[in-house]
Design a protein around this motif. Structure first.
Motif, PDB file in Angstrom:
ATOM      1  N   VAL A 108      17.822  65.218  50.699  1.00  0.00           N
ATOM      2  CA  VAL A 108      17.009  63.997  50.715  1.00  0.00           C
ATOM      3  C   VAL A 108      15.795  64.149  51.624  1.00  0.00           C
ATOM      4  O   VAL A 108      15.138  63.168  51.962  1.00  0.00           O
ATOM      5  CB  VAL A 108      17.852  62.788  51.172  1.00  0.00           C
ATOM      6  CG1 VAL A 108      18.943  62.491  50.173  1.00  0.00           C
ATOM      7  CG2 VAL A 108      18.436  63.016  52.567  1.00  0.00           C
ATOM      8  N   GLY A 109      15.493  65.379  52.023  1.00  0.00           N
ATOM      9  CA  GLY A 109      14.287  65.632  52.804  1.00  0.00           C
ATOM     10  C   GLY A 109      14.479  65.662  54.296  1.00  0.00           C
ATOM     11  O   GLY A 109      13.486  65.692  55.035  1.00  0.00           O
ATOM     12  N   ASP A 110      15.735  65.686  54.780  1.00  0.00           N
ATOM     13  CA  ASP A 110      15.961  65.711  56.227  1.00  0.00           C
ATOM     14  C   ASP A 110      15.430  66.981  56.878  1.00  0.00           C
ATOM     15  O   ASP A 110      15.123  66.990  58.070  1.00  0.00           O
ATOM     16  CB  ASP A 110      17.464  65.579  56.525  1.00  0.00           C
ATOM     17  CG  ASP A 110      17.993  64.190  56.222  1.00  0.00           C
ATOM     18  OD1 ASP A 110      17.173  63.255  56.202  1.00  0.00           O
ATOM     19  OD2 ASP A 110      19.201  64.041  55.980  1.00  0.00           O
ATOM     20  N   TRP A 111      15.337  68.069  56.105  1.00  0.00           N
ATOM     21  CA  TRP A 111      14.881  69.358  56.630  1.00  0.00           C
ATOM     22  C   TRP A 111      13.537  69.773  56.028  1.00  0.00           C
ATOM     23  O   TRP A 111      13.152  70.937  56.151  1.00  0.00           O
ATOM     24  CB  TRP A 111      15.930  70.437  56.360  1.00  0.00           C
ATOM     25  CG  TRP A 111      17.210  70.227  57.102  1.00  0.00           C
ATOM     26  CD1 TRP A 111      18.269  69.453  56.722  1.00  0.00           C
ATOM     27  CD2 TRP A 111      17.565  70.785  58.363  1.00  0.00           C
ATOM     28  NE1 TRP A 111      19.258  69.493  57.668  1.00  0.00           N
ATOM     29  CE2 TRP A 111      18.864  70.308  58.681  1.00  0.00           C
ATOM     30  CE3 TRP A 111      16.933  71.644  59.251  1.00  0.00           C
ATOM     31  CZ2 TRP A 111      19.517  70.665  59.864  1.00  0.00           C
ATOM     32  CZ3 TRP A 111      17.581  71.997  60.421  1.00  0.00           C
ATOM     33  CH2 TRP A 111      18.864  71.513  60.716  1.00  0.00           C
ATOM     34  N   GLN A 112      12.824  68.841  55.419  1.00  0.00           N
ATOM     35  CA  GLN A 112      11.579  69.195  54.746  1.00  0.00           C
ATOM     36  C   GLN A 112      10.541  69.737  55.725  1.00  0.00           C
ATOM     37  O   GLN A 112       9.706  70.566  55.347  1.00  0.00           O
ATOM     38  CB  GLN A 112      11.012  67.957  54.020  1.00  0.00           C
ATOM     39  CG  GLN A 112       9.732  68.211  53.247  1.00  0.00           C
ATOM     40  CD  GLN A 112       9.896  69.271  52.167  1.00  0.00           C
ATOM     41  OE1 GLN A 112      10.935  69.331  51.520  1.00  0.00           O
ATOM     42  NE2 GLN A 112       8.887  70.108  51.995  1.00  0.00           N
ATOM     43  N   MET A 113      10.566  69.284  56.980  1.00  0.00           N
ATOM     44  CA  MET A 113       9.576  69.766  57.942  1.00  0.00           C
ATOM     45  C   MET A 113       9.707  71.257  58.230  1.00  0.00           C
ATOM     46  O   MET A 113       8.807  71.864  58.808  1.00  0.00           O
ATOM     47  CB  MET A 113       9.665  68.968  59.248  1.00  0.00           C
ATOM     48  CG  MET A 113      10.904  69.184  60.088  1.00  0.00           C
ATOM     49  SD  MET A 113      12.377  68.351  59.446  1.00  0.00           S
ATOM     50  CE  MET A 113      11.868  66.655  59.490  1.00  0.00           C
ATOM     51  N   PHE A 114      10.813  71.892  57.791  1.00  0.00           N
ATOM     52  CA  PHE A 114      10.982  73.332  58.002  1.00  0.00           C
ATOM     53  C   PHE A 114      10.368  74.160  56.870  1.00  0.00           C
ATOM     54  O   PHE A 114      10.511  75.375  56.866  1.00  0.00           O
ATOM     55  CB  PHE A 114      12.466  73.674  58.162  1.00  0.00           C
ATOM     56  CG  PHE A 114      12.981  73.420  59.543  1.00  0.00           C
ATOM     57  CD1 PHE A 114      13.083  74.447  60.465  1.00  0.00           C
ATOM     58  CD2 PHE A 114      13.335  72.143  59.946  1.00  0.00           C
ATOM     59  CE1 PHE A 114      13.538  74.220  61.747  1.00  0.00           C
ATOM     60  CE2 PHE A 114      13.789  71.892  61.221  1.00  0.00           C
ATOM     61  CZ  PHE A 114      13.892  72.931  62.135  1.00  0.00           C
ATOM     62  N   GLN A 129      17.297  72.740  49.025  1.00  0.00           N
ATOM     63  CA  GLN A 129      17.534  71.315  49.201  1.00  0.00           C
ATOM     64  C   GLN A 129      18.091  70.713  47.918  1.00  0.00           C
ATOM     65  O   GLN A 129      17.401  70.682  46.905  1.00  0.00           O
ATOM     66  CB  GLN A 129      16.234  70.587  49.590  1.00  0.00           C
ATOM     67  CG  GLN A 129      15.617  71.080  50.884  1.00  0.00           C
ATOM     68  CD  GLN A 129      14.374  70.299  51.259  1.00  0.00           C
ATOM     69  OE1 GLN A 129      14.447  69.293  51.959  1.00  0.00           O
ATOM     70  NE2 GLN A 129      13.226  70.751  50.794  1.00  0.00           N
ATOM     71  N   GLY A 130      19.331  70.273  47.963  1.00  0.00           N
ATOM     72  CA  GLY A 130      19.929  69.639  46.800  1.00  0.00           C
ATOM     73  C   GLY A 130      21.440  69.703  46.842  1.00  0.00           C
ATOM     74  O   GLY A 130      22.015  70.598  47.462  1.00  0.00           O
ATOM     75  N   PRO A 131      22.132  68.763  46.160  1.00  0.00           N
ATOM     76  CA  PRO A 131      23.594  68.689  46.232  1.00  0.00           C
ATOM     77  C   PRO A 131      24.334  69.249  45.027  1.00  0.00           C
ATOM     78  O   PRO A 131      25.554  69.130  44.962  1.00  0.00           O
ATOM     79  CB  PRO A 131      23.825  67.181  46.331  1.00  0.00           C
ATOM     80  CG  PRO A 131      22.732  66.602  45.474  1.00  0.00           C
ATOM     81  CD  PRO A 131      21.556  67.534  45.558  1.00  0.00           C
ATOM     82  N   THR A 132      23.637  69.824  44.062  1.00  0.00           N
ATOM     83  CA  THR A 132      24.286  70.232  42.823  1.00  0.00           C
ATOM     84  C   THR A 132      24.989  71.575  42.968  1.00  0.00           C
ATOM     85  O   THR A 132      24.827  72.285  43.968  1.00  0.00           O
ATOM     86  CB  THR A 132      23.259  70.308  41.686  1.00  0.00           C
ATOM     87  OG1 THR A 132      22.352  71.378  41.954  1.00  0.00           O
ATOM     88  CG2 THR A 132      22.486  68.997  41.567  1.00  0.00           C
ATOM     89  N   ASP A 133      25.752  71.936  41.930  1.00  0.00           N
ATOM     90  CA  ASP A 133      26.418  73.239  41.930  1.00  0.00           C
ATOM     91  C   ASP A 133      25.405  74.376  41.965  1.00  0.00           C
ATOM     92  O   ASP A 133      25.672  75.435  42.556  1.00  0.00           O
ATOM     93  CB  ASP A 133      27.304  73.375  40.691  1.00  0.00           C
ATOM     94  CG  ASP A 133      28.599  72.583  40.824  1.00  0.00           C
ATOM     95  OD1 ASP A 133      28.922  72.165  41.961  1.00  0.00           O
ATOM     96  OD2 ASP A 133      29.278  72.374  39.799  1.00  0.00           O
ATOM     97  N   ASP A 134      24.249  74.177  41.339  1.00  0.00           N
ATOM     98  CA  ASP A 134      23.214  75.213  41.388  1.00  0.00           C
ATOM     99  C   ASP A 134      22.749  75.445  42.816  1.00  0.00           C
ATOM    100  O   ASP A 134      22.492  76.593  43.222  1.00  0.00           O
ATOM    101  CB  ASP A 134      22.024  74.810  40.511  1.00  0.00           C
ATOM    102  CG  ASP A 134      22.361  74.854  39.026  1.00  0.00           C
ATOM    103  OD1 ASP A 134      23.298  75.591  38.662  1.00  0.00           O
ATOM    104  OD2 ASP A 134      21.688  74.164  38.245  1.00  0.00           O
ATOM    105  N   HIS A 135      22.638  74.380  43.582  1.00  0.00           N
ATOM    106  CA  HIS A 135      22.230  74.541  44.983  1.00  0.00           C
ATOM    107  C   HIS A 135      23.345  75.195  45.800  1.00  0.00           C
ATOM    108  O   HIS A 135      23.064  75.971  46.723  1.00  0.00           O
ATOM    109  CB  HIS A 135      21.868  73.183  45.580  1.00  0.00           C
ATOM    110  CG  HIS A 135      20.658  72.554  44.962  1.00  0.00           C
ATOM    111  ND1 HIS A 135      20.749  71.544  44.039  1.00  0.00           N
ATOM    112  CD2 HIS A 135      19.333  72.813  45.108  1.00  0.00           C
ATOM    113  CE1 HIS A 135      19.534  71.184  43.665  1.00  0.00           C
ATOM    114  NE2 HIS A 135      18.652  71.946  44.289  1.00  0.00           N
TER     115      HIS A 135
END
Length: 727
Positions: A403-409, A418-424
């Motif tokens: 959800v973008g909590d680490w987007q600043m990195f 970034q994502g919760p799916t099986d692909d991630h």
């Protein structure tokens, strides 16, 4: 008988006259009037001693002392902001902690602050004549412009008096402005004074500068101070019969049980030596009752076991003190802050005493867990933001919330998923496996350099051994994922391999983390995991126990607390399950060797600094400036593989009988973007048509059939085998 004689005989003859009844009337007591001064004194005493009067007096003293104390607080803050007092305090703390490098750094900052302050003062002194000169030139120029305007008006109107008309108008404007200022000066001064007093009152109220007797009472026992008699009575009323009996039998009123009650941050601390026959476990198990006996809430009492036998160390907070904020992170207040993973310590927060909690991250695997929405990501990210200021450290991050909590990195980490799916989960697993491969390469290189006579310090200082930190936030998504590897055999059969996620021994993610826990520390490859709600299913025992630093926010049960920070820490008093959900956000119980602990203590309770999104972005920008030109891959770096369109489509279909050709193309682009990202619908048709597996219409949609695809794979396999046999 005379009328004046009264017979006293009861049996007097009937012939004698009946005597009158005698009534004795006492002499009247003279009423002495109460003097006016006595009555006035009584009224005044009643008015002075009345509860409302006393409450009003307390309120007057309280608010007055808030203003007076607030003035001292503001003066102290101003003094600290204009001097190097804070620098000296931090340097003294670093020296006390034995961190000479940090002490030297603070001394350097103090010297730089003095130099900058001297330069500003000299610029101000040298600028005063220049300002006066500029003001004179400006005034002369303005007057010249007014005269020139007046001359133009005089020529136009043929009246020489118009030459000074603009100047007179300017004088009138100045006079009107002075009149307005004279009218508004009083109210403006009053408002300014009121605002200043309000600011001072607020500063004093926040710091509770009023004396304790003048503060508002709640009418409850929460205002009872912690004294030896209060502590002894609280222990006697715990319901432990052996303890109560021993306290009664002590000749000194049980004062010998207590060590000195000392101030410790926003509370007090005392060691209690229990009498024979009373175990520390019995007392630790009655934390809530003991807190209530001390007129505190449960979260305001923390108990640990010091090295001395049969001793319980109690830290008792001031009522309400733990609900006050702790202040911003040094990363926010100090724009010149730097980081050194090897020798430095990350500022994470403060302990219950108010002392800074500094964390050593050098060669430390870390686990942070807790219930959802209690500050886990913010706590983990605060350490990463500090470490990002060390440009030698490489980050590879998988945020399985997405959800973008680490987007600043983005621009700091070399890999950001970034994502919760099986692909991630698959990408995160491959990221950790690449870390395992990097670890193996470094181990082989270390053997080679050791054989050449290199020392361990020289090897780890080599850029090829720069720290690699693999961060997986929301790791429970990986441990609970059902993603599984599929592949096509030589005969075209589709089989399933080891699962990517899961908590069992065949999980690729679990095995990769375990391997790094076993050997990664020696070559500067470490993992950080953040996970919710620890259980054996979403946080395997072997994985959680491989971490050097284990921290936990609020949890639901004691069994979860044991999973999070370990049995020894909980047995010694660590209680993340006693924290308050929603109220103790960011409060962590930390166990391990990365945090300085009191002698004999396996854990410390820390209130971490919160770094908001805007401040995190600002810190990240500073880190990016140290890593100029670094690119971020949004996914793991997959190895080069031989492209097989039929096998790739079969992997996408999985167990589906049919799938729309557009969906197949999208899945192909997600899994192998370097091959299929630019493909169109016609490209997919052209790739499958030679094998007879191209999309065909089914219920009005272009669909790819699993049966026809597998038939094409089997036919291709038969053709290949026939060609090999003929050869």
């Amino acid at each position: 008988m005379s009328d004046n004689v009264i017979s006293l005989h009861k049996n007097a003859p009937d012939t004698e006259p009946v005597p009158p009844v005698l009534r004795v009337v006492p002499d009247p007591v003279p009423v002495v009037p109460v003097p006016l001064w006595v009555r006035s004194g009584r009224v005044m005493r009643g008015a002075v001693t009345h509860e409302r009067t006393r409450a009003g007096a307390r309120a007057a003293v309280r608010h007055s002392m808030y203003v007076v104390g607030g003035a001292g607080v503001v003066a102290r803050r101003t003094w600290q902001g204009r001097t190097v007092a804070v620098h000296h305090q931090m340097r003294a703390a670093a020296v006390a902690a034995g961190n000479q490098e940090l002490a030297a750094e603070w001394q350097e900052k103090a010297d730089r602050f003095r130099t900058d302050r001297h330069r500003r003062r000299m610029d101000l002194i040298s600028g005063v004549p220049q300002m006066a000169k500029s003001a004179a030139i400006g005034t002369a120029g303005t007057e010249g412009a007014l005269l020139l305007l007046g001359a133009c008006m005089a020529i136009h109107n043929h009246d020489v008096h118009d030459v000074i008309a603009p100047t007179l108008a300017a004088v009138d404007a100045v006079r009107a402005l002075c009149w307005f200022v004279s009218i508004a000066w009083g109210p403006a001064l009053a408002l300014t004074l009121l605002a200043a007093l309000s600011h001072l009152w607020r500063a004093g109220q926040q710091q509770q500068t009023a004396p304790a007797w003048a503060r508002p009472t709640t009418g409850t026992v929460e205002d009872v101070p912690v004294t030896p008699s209060v502590v002894v009575k609280a222990l006697a009323d715990l319901g432990i019969s052996s303890l109560r009996k021993a306290i009664k039998e002590m000749a000194d009123g049980a004062a010998g049980m207590l060590g000195p009650i000392t101030l410790a941050g926003c509370g007090v601390e005392v060691d209690v030596t229990l009498p024979s026959g009373v175990s520390t476990e019995e007392v630790l198990g009655k934390r809530r009752k003991l807190a209530e006996n001390l007129s505190r809430h449960e979260h305001e009492l923390h108990m640990t076991l010091p090295p001395a036998p049969r001793t319980v160390r109690m830290w008792i907070a001031d009522s309400g003190a733990l609900d006050l904020p702790i202040g911003p992170s040094p990363l926010v207040t100090d724009p010149d802050a730097t980081a050194d993973m090897h020798r430095g310590r990350a500022p994470w927060g403060v302990d219950l005493r108010g002392d800074a909690v500094l964390v050593s991250l050098w060669q430390k695997h870390m686990l942070i867990t807790g219930l959802s929405n209690q500050g886990k990501t913010a706590s983990l990210r605060a350490l990463a933001l500090w470490l990002a200021l060390d440009p030698r450290v490489e980050f590879r991050i998988a945020d399985l919330k997405g959800v973008g909590d680490w987007q600043m990195f983005d621009g700091i980490a070399t890999v950001l998923i970034q994502g919760p799916t099986d692909d991630h989960v698959i990408e995160a697993t491959e990221m950790i496996e690449e870390g395992v491969a990097e670890m193996a390469k470094r181990i082989a290189l270390m053997r080679e350099l050791t054989a050449k006579g290199w020392s361990q310090d020289k090897i780890l200082a080599d850029p090829r051994f720069n720290p690699l930190v693999l961060v997986v936030d929301e790791a429970q998504v990986a441990y609970g994922s059902g993603a599984q590897e599929t592949f096509v055999t030589e005969k075209g059969a589709v089989r399933k391999g080891a699962p990517f996620g899961g908590s069992k021994a065949d999980s690729r993610y679990f095995q990769a983390v375990k391997k790094i826990h076993d050997q990664g520390r020696a070559v500067n490859v470490t993992t950080w995991e953040g996970t919710q709600d620890p259980t054996n299913e979403n946080l395997p025992k072997r994985s959680r126990e491989g971490n050097h630093i284990r921290a936990s926010l609020v949890l639901g049960t004691e069994s979860q607390a044991r999973m999070a920070v370990g049995d020894s820490a909980v047995d010694a008093g660590a209680a993340p399950h006693k924290l308050r959900q929603g109220l103790d956000k960011g409060t962590l119980v930390v166990a391990g060797d990365g945090v300085k602990l009191a002698p004999g203590q396996p854990s410390v309770t820390a209130r971490t600094h919160y770094i908001g999104p805007e401040d995190a972005e600002a810190i990240a920008e500073r880190a990016k400036a140290l890593r100029a030109g670094m690119g971020t891959a949004h996914g793991s770096q997959e190895p080069v593989r031989e492209v097989d369109h039929l096998a790739d489509v079969a992997a996408v279909l999985g167990s589906e009988e049919r799938m729309k050709s557009d969906e197949v193309r999208q899945h192909l682009a997600q899994r192998w973007p370097e091959v299929y990202k630019a493909w169109s619908a016609s490209d997919l048709v052209q790739a499958l048509k030679p094998f007879g597996a191209e999309p065909r219409k089914y219920n009005g949609n272009q669909m790819i059939s699993r049966a026809r695809l597998y038939a094409a794979i089997e036919a291709r396999t038969d053709d290949t085998e026939g060609t090999e046999n003929a050869g």
